[in-house]
Write a protein that holds these residues in place. Structure first.
Motif, PDB file in Angstrom:
ATOM      1  N   ALA A  77      36.911   5.419  59.800  1.00  0.00           N
ATOM      2  CA  ALA A  77      38.476   4.598  60.991  1.00  0.00           C
ATOM      3  C   ALA A  77      38.704   6.357  61.416  1.00  0.00           C
ATOM      4  O   ALA A  77      38.648   6.917  60.939  1.00  0.00           O
ATOM      5  N   ASP A  78      38.814   5.705  63.178  1.00  0.00           N
ATOM      6  CA  ASP A  78      39.398   6.366  63.866  1.00  0.00           C
ATOM      7  C   ASP A  78      40.335   6.590  63.672  1.00  0.00           C
ATOM      8  O   ASP A  78      41.238   6.030  64.525  1.00  0.00           O
ATOM      9  N   SER A  79      41.316   7.295  62.054  1.00  0.00           N
ATOM     10  CA  SER A  79      43.373   6.486  62.468  1.00  0.00           C
ATOM     11  C   SER A  79      43.550   7.875  61.876  1.00  0.00           C
ATOM     12  O   SER A  79      43.458   9.428  61.900  1.00  0.00           O
ATOM     13  N   LEU A  80      44.830   7.943  61.823  1.00  0.00           N
ATOM     14  CA  LEU A  80      45.864   8.713  62.308  1.00  0.00           C
ATOM     15  C   LEU A  80      47.204   8.372  61.285  1.00  0.00           C
ATOM     16  O   LEU A  80      47.772   7.619  61.710  1.00  0.00           O
ATOM     17  N   LEU A  81      47.273   9.166  60.562  1.00  0.00           N
ATOM     18  CA  LEU A  81      48.280   8.975  60.011  1.00  0.00           C
ATOM     19  C   LEU A  81      49.903   9.620  60.414  1.00  0.00           C
ATOM     20  O   LEU A  81      48.818  11.257  60.519  1.00  0.00           O
ATOM     21  N   THR A  82      50.995   9.485  60.411  1.00  0.00           N
ATOM     22  CA  THR A  82      52.305   9.639  60.958  1.00  0.00           C
ATOM     23  C   THR A  82      53.542  10.158  60.153  1.00  0.00           C
ATOM     24  O   THR A  82      54.062   9.356  59.396  1.00  0.00           O
ATOM     25  N   LEU A  83      53.503  11.102  58.927  1.00  0.00           N
ATOM     26  CA  LEU A  83      55.188  11.147  58.478  1.00  0.00           C
ATOM     27  C   LEU A  83      56.027  11.459  58.737  1.00  0.00           C
ATOM     28  O   LEU A  83      56.449  12.785  58.844  1.00  0.00           O
ATOM     29  N   ALA A  84      57.109  11.054  59.433  1.00  0.00           N
ATOM     30  CA  ALA A  84      57.660  11.612  60.203  1.00  0.00           C
ATOM     31  C   ALA A  84      58.772  11.907  59.090  1.00  0.00           C
ATOM     32  O   ALA A  84      58.456  12.011  58.123  1.00  0.00           O
ATOM     33  N   GLN A  85      60.040  12.720  60.051  1.00  0.00           N
ATOM     34  CA  GLN A  85      60.536  13.663  59.405  1.00  0.00           C
ATOM     35  C   GLN A  85      61.550  12.967  58.089  1.00  0.00           C
ATOM     36  O   GLN A  85      61.614  13.927  57.604  1.00  0.00           O
ATOM     37  N   GLY A  86      62.006  12.166  58.183  1.00  0.00           N
ATOM     38  CA  GLY A  86      62.833  11.631  57.211  1.00  0.00           C
ATOM     39  C   GLY A  86      61.537  11.355  55.753  1.00  0.00           C
ATOM     40  O   GLY A  86      61.759  10.268  54.951  1.00  0.00           O
ATOM     41  N   GLY A  87      60.523  11.039  56.315  1.00  0.00           N
ATOM     42  CA  GLY A  87      59.685  10.174  55.506  1.00  0.00           C
ATOM     43  C   GLY A  87      59.061  10.429  54.129  1.00  0.00           C
ATOM     44  O   GLY A  87      59.194  12.246  53.912  1.00  0.00           O
ATOM     45  N   VAL A  88      58.828  10.400  53.133  1.00  0.00           N
ATOM     46  CA  VAL A  88      58.440  10.477  51.934  1.00  0.00           C
ATOM     47  C   VAL A  88      57.668  10.370  51.487  1.00  0.00           C
ATOM     48  O   VAL A  88      56.934   8.393  51.794  1.00  0.00           O
ATOM     49  N   ILE A  89      55.883  10.723  50.826  1.00  0.00           N
ATOM     50  CA  ILE A  89      54.942  10.055  50.339  1.00  0.00           C
ATOM     51  C   ILE A  89      54.912  11.379  48.740  1.00  0.00           C
ATOM     52  O   ILE A  89      54.484  11.704  49.115  1.00  0.00           O
ATOM     53  N   GLU A  90      54.697  10.134  47.746  1.00  0.00           N
ATOM     54  CA  GLU A  90      54.757  11.229  46.709  1.00  0.00           C
ATOM     55  C   GLU A  90      53.199  11.168  46.067  1.00  0.00           C
ATOM     56  O   GLU A  90      53.265   9.742  45.029  1.00  0.00           O
TER      57      GLU A  90
ATOM     58  N   GLY B 134      57.677  14.916  57.105  1.00  0.00           N
ATOM     59  CA  GLY B 134      58.408  14.672  56.206  1.00  0.00           C
ATOM     60  C   GLY B 134      58.099  15.635  54.945  1.00  0.00           C
ATOM     61  O   GLY B 134      57.339  16.919  54.867  1.00  0.00           O
ATOM     62  N   ARG B 135      58.685  14.918  53.810  1.00  0.00           N
ATOM     63  CA  ARG B 135      57.470  15.805  52.305  1.00  0.00           C
ATOM     64  C   ARG B 135      56.378  15.020  51.609  1.00  0.00           C
ATOM     65  O   ARG B 135      56.854  13.165  51.845  1.00  0.00           O
ATOM     66  N   LEU B 136      55.939  15.757  51.410  1.00  0.00           N
ATOM     67  CA  LEU B 136      54.687  15.512  50.447  1.00  0.00           C
ATOM     68  C   LEU B 136      54.347  16.204  49.363  1.00  0.00           C
ATOM     69  O   LEU B 136      54.189  17.208  49.137  1.00  0.00           O
ATOM     70  N   THR B 137      54.390  15.397  48.413  1.00  0.00           N
ATOM     71  CA  THR B 137      54.154  15.566  46.729  1.00  0.00           C
ATOM     72  C   THR B 137      52.516  15.018  46.280  1.00  0.00           C
ATOM     73  O   THR B 137      52.601  14.017  46.450  1.00  0.00           O
TER      74      THR B 137
END
Length: 126
Positions: free
Chosen positions: A53-66, A78-81
């Protein structure tokens, strides 16, 4: 706010957002997506784009992915761990904070972004 600041990736016409995870949302578990995914909230698990898929992930300034990310294109503010894998392009804005390795083909890092991990260049598939 959504659409208030154009990124270089969205300038290429890839700014369609099919899925929005708002600020108050916390997702526990893995997330499979296609198209545009915009995260302002928190995801505790892997975020994976559907194969092909032609996909785009956007993690905004306040967003968090652990957890890890696997997407063709990603804009991180945002913050990625966890690790991130991209077969096309990654853009790190000045507010990005990443603790993990970045596997990329093309990368753009704006002054102010922080990365605690390795940058690992991927050769294009032949």
């Amino acid at each position: 706010m959504l659409g208030s600041k154009k990124t270089k990736l969205s300038a290429n016409g890839s700014d369609n957002v099919e899925t929005l995870i708002g600020r108050q949302v916390v997702i526990q578990g893995d997330l499979l997506f296609s198209g545009g995914l915009y995260i302002e909230g928190k995801v505790l698990g892997k975020v994976v784009a559907e194969e092909g898929a032609d996909s785009l992930l956007t993690l905004a300034q306040g967003g968090v992915i652990e957890g890890s990310i696997s997407a063709p294109k990603a804009v991180i503010s945002g913050r990625l761990t966890g690790d991130i894998h991209s077969c096309e392009r990654i853009e790190l804005t000045e507010t990005a904070h990443i603790q993990g390795n970045i596997h990329y083909r093309l990368i753009e890092i704006t002054a102010g972004a922080t990365v605690s991990g390795q940058l690992i260049h991927q050769q294009p598939a032949e």
